[in-house]
Design a protein around this motif. Structure first.
Motif, PDB file in Angstrom:
ATOM      1  N   GLY A 164      41.355  51.126  41.700  1.00  0.00           N
ATOM      2  CA  GLY A 164      41.508  49.542  41.044  1.00  0.00           C
ATOM      3  C   GLY A 164      41.084  50.028  39.223  1.00  0.00           C
ATOM      4  N   TRP A 168      43.032  49.395  35.895  1.00  0.00           N
ATOM      5  CA  TRP A 168      44.076  48.162  35.093  1.00  0.00           C
ATOM      6  C   TRP A 168      43.413  48.018  33.333  1.00  0.00           C
ATOM      7  CZ3 TRP A 168      39.306  45.305  38.047  1.00  0.00           C
ATOM      8  CH2 TRP A 168      37.769  45.345  37.497  1.00  0.00           C
ATOM      9  N   ARG A 333      55.253  42.614  39.375  1.00  0.00           N
ATOM     10  CA  ARG A 333      53.728  42.740  39.871  1.00  0.00           C
ATOM     11  C   ARG A 333      53.186  41.081  39.762  1.00  0.00           C
ATOM     12  NH1 ARG A 333      52.519  46.181  43.737  1.00  0.00           N
ATOM     13  NH2 ARG A 333      54.037  48.169  42.655  1.00  0.00           N
ATOM     14  N   LEU A 340      47.407  37.435  36.870  1.00  0.00           N
ATOM     15  CA  LEU A 340      47.484  38.324  39.221  1.00  0.00           C
ATOM     16  C   LEU A 340      45.597  38.167  39.543  1.00  0.00           C
ATOM     17  CD1 LEU A 340      48.478  40.711  40.447  1.00  0.00           C
ATOM     18  CD2 LEU A 340      46.625  42.234  38.522  1.00  0.00           C
ATOM     19  N   GLN A 343      41.651  39.212  43.277  1.00  0.00           N
ATOM     20  CA  GLN A 343      41.321  40.400  44.086  1.00  0.00           C
ATOM     21  C   GLN A 343      42.368  41.430  43.975  1.00  0.00           C
ATOM     22  OE1 GLN A 343      41.634  37.000  44.805  1.00  0.00           O
ATOM     23  NE2 GLN A 343      43.529  36.439  45.856  1.00  0.00           N
ATOM     24  N   ASP A 344      44.115  41.851  43.520  1.00  0.00           N
ATOM     25  CA  ASP A 344      44.707  41.848  43.357  1.00  0.00           C
ATOM     26  C   ASP A 344      44.265  42.944  41.825  1.00  0.00           C
ATOM     27  OD1 ASP A 344      46.783  40.952  45.480  1.00  0.00           O
ATOM     28  OD2 ASP A 344      47.090  39.248  44.309  1.00  0.00           O
ATOM     29  N   LYS A 347      42.538  46.061  43.642  1.00  0.00           N
ATOM     30  CA  LYS A 347      43.543  47.031  44.489  1.00  0.00           C
ATOM     31  C   LYS A 347      44.650  47.341  43.547  1.00  0.00           C
ATOM     32  CE  LYS A 347      45.182  43.232  47.137  1.00  0.00           C
ATOM     33  NZ  LYS A 347      45.763  42.718  47.832  1.00  0.00           N
ATOM     34  N   MET A 348      44.489  47.380  42.319  1.00  0.00           N
ATOM     35  CA  MET A 348      45.559  47.158  41.506  1.00  0.00           C
ATOM     36  C   MET A 348      45.873  49.671  41.848  1.00  0.00           C
ATOM     37  SD  MET A 348      46.150  46.960  37.202  1.00  0.00           S
ATOM     38  CE  MET A 348      46.520  45.949  37.193  1.00  0.00           C
TER      39      MET A 348
END
Length: 359
Positions: A164, A168, A333, A340, A343-344, A347-348
């Motif tokens: 992640g 990112w 997304r 975003l 937490q997202d 885990k991207m």
């Protein structure tokens, strides 16, 4: 060697802090800092960025700070090293590795009167705080610089693993590039290692062979920049200002500025007003973490001004992952008017339009 952090003059060095307050963690003795590095303090990247922050902290506080180099991510070794530092009177321990998390969690429970901070860690507690920077902010700006320097719009990126915190940076890099060139494409190669100059050289060479003229990175060594300079193309660095290794090639670097976060955090600890974030701290550019260094001459003046304007916008609250955003398969997304959540981000596992990855 025993190193004393604060003396009588600390009230001035720490902006008038002299008493502890009941609203946060409080030390039982005068603060003494020690830092533990995963690798050599002259590794050219991650650990060196912390050592440079240490020097700035020493200037800010007017005292020397103890440190130990080359402490591997082995729990027994980390614990033994830190125990020795605590025995020598250090009561603020700053770690610098994801793999220190378990050791720091146990040490924090064993030493409730000691303050622990750990970069890239995952453990937190009443006297333990993990922290990391929002690297996608600075990598977005480096993506802008890459597109500005590119003559083809064909960009490359060498990264360690599709985690992640790596994904990112890749996505932000491409979003920044498309801010300058809407048709920019980013080809990504994963090496499977944070620091493997042989694999990094092979990846960068392959990208250059395919006509890519600017290469970014999320790996530790300066190899990408060295290859770019050898091939007469450009690159953007990671961890530190890579112009020191490849001045002709490097047009921008995403750099750690840990002192901007650590100095205020240590002041809170010294004041007795420190309240560790229960889920750790993900530092925004305005509070330290990362920033950019550059620019190379390949970035035109008008594009430099645009990049600096975007930097100012980020510091004022601009969100990189604000909707609407879809992945490179067209799946939504992030919806319009949404951002975003963290937490997202962690885990991207998807990539934006324009990113080409290994299958």
């Amino acid at each position: 060697m025993r190193r004393r952090f604060l003396a009588v003059a600390i009230s001035m060095a720490l902006s008038g802090i002299t008493t502890a307050h009941a609203d946060g963690f409080a030390l039982k003795a005068k603060p003494r800092i020690a830092m533990v590095y995963f690798s050599s303090k002259t590794d050219g990247g991650w650990s060196q960025s912390f050592d440079e922050a240490r020097a700035k902290m020493e200037t800010a506080f007017g005292e020397k700070i103890a440190y130990v180099e080359n402490v591997p991510e082995v729990t027994s070794v980390v614990e033994s090293t830190v125990e020795q530092l605590i025995k020598r009177g250090n009561n603020i321990i700053i770690g610098t590795a994801f793999g220190y998390a378990d050791a720091f969690k146990d040490l924090a429970k064993r030493h409730p009167d000691v303050a622990f901070l750990n970069a890239a860690g995952t453990a937190n507690g009443p006297n333990l705080e993990s922290f990391y920077g929002r690297t996608y902010e600075s990598q977005y700006l480096c993506g802008m610089a890459a597109a500005a320097a590119s003559k083809t719009g064909k960009l490359g990126f060498v990264a360690a693993n599709p985690f992640g915190v790596v994904n990112w940076t890749i996505n932000a890099y491409e979003l920044g590039a498309r801010k300058v060139n809407p048709n920019a494409q980013l080809t990504v190669v994963f090496t499977g290692s944070w620091d493997d100059p042989v694999k990094e050289r092979a990846a960068a060479t392959a990208l250059a062979d395919h006509g890519i003229d600017v290469i970014g990175q999320h790996v530790d060594s300066p190899t990408i920049q060295l290859v770019a300079q050898e091939r007469g193309i450009h690159g953007t660095g990671h961890h530190r200002d890579m112009r020191s290794f490849a001045p002709k090639a490097t047009v921008c670097s995403s750099v750690w500025v840990w002192d901007r976060f650590l100095i205020p955090e240590v002041r809170k600890i010294a004041a007795g007003s420190w309240q560790p974030a229960p889920n750790g701290v993900l530092i925004e550019m305005k509070d330290g973490g990362t920033d950019i260094a550059g620019f190379g001459s390949a970035v035109p003046a008008d594009k430099q001004a645009l990049i600096l304007a975007e930097r100012d916008a980020i510091i004022k609250g601009k969100q990189i992952y604000a909707g609407p955003l879809s992945d490179n398969d067209g799946k939504p997304r992030v919806l319009a008017d949404q951002v975003l959540p963290d937490q997202d981000l962690w885990k991207m596992n998807w990539f934006v339009k324009g990113v080409i990855t290994q299958k």
